[in-house]
Design a protein around this motif. Sequence first.
Motif: not given
Length: 119
Positions: A4-21
């Motif tokens: 699974l690869v999640m690409e996201y634009t830098g203008n979004l404040a994504i909390d990566v680890q909880p999102t991947l979880q």
Amino acid sequence: MPHLVMEYTGNLAIDVQPTLQRLNQALVASGHFEENAIKARAVRLDDYLVGTASEARRAFVALRLAILSGRTVEEKKSVSDLLGAAIQKDQHWPKDVQVQITVEIVDMQRETYFKVSLQ
């Protein structure tokens, strides 16, 4: 497998680890994948363009799931829907930014895929 690869634009404040979880948990819940076989990663994109508008006004999250071939279209659609719902959960999307979310399921050829697990 799966990858699974999640690409996201830098203008979004994504909390990566909880999102991947959350995404990995959705894949496990689908019943199609073993928990320890899922490999997920995130790629933040600082250089991007959506259409021709200013990058500050548009954003995207693109999920790409590569799985071994052999699953039905219905099974892949079900997994796609689960990932689409999971990526939207508990996110704080900017109000003044149009965010596009996509999910793509890609088949890996079973006959040529190689995997080995080392302790």
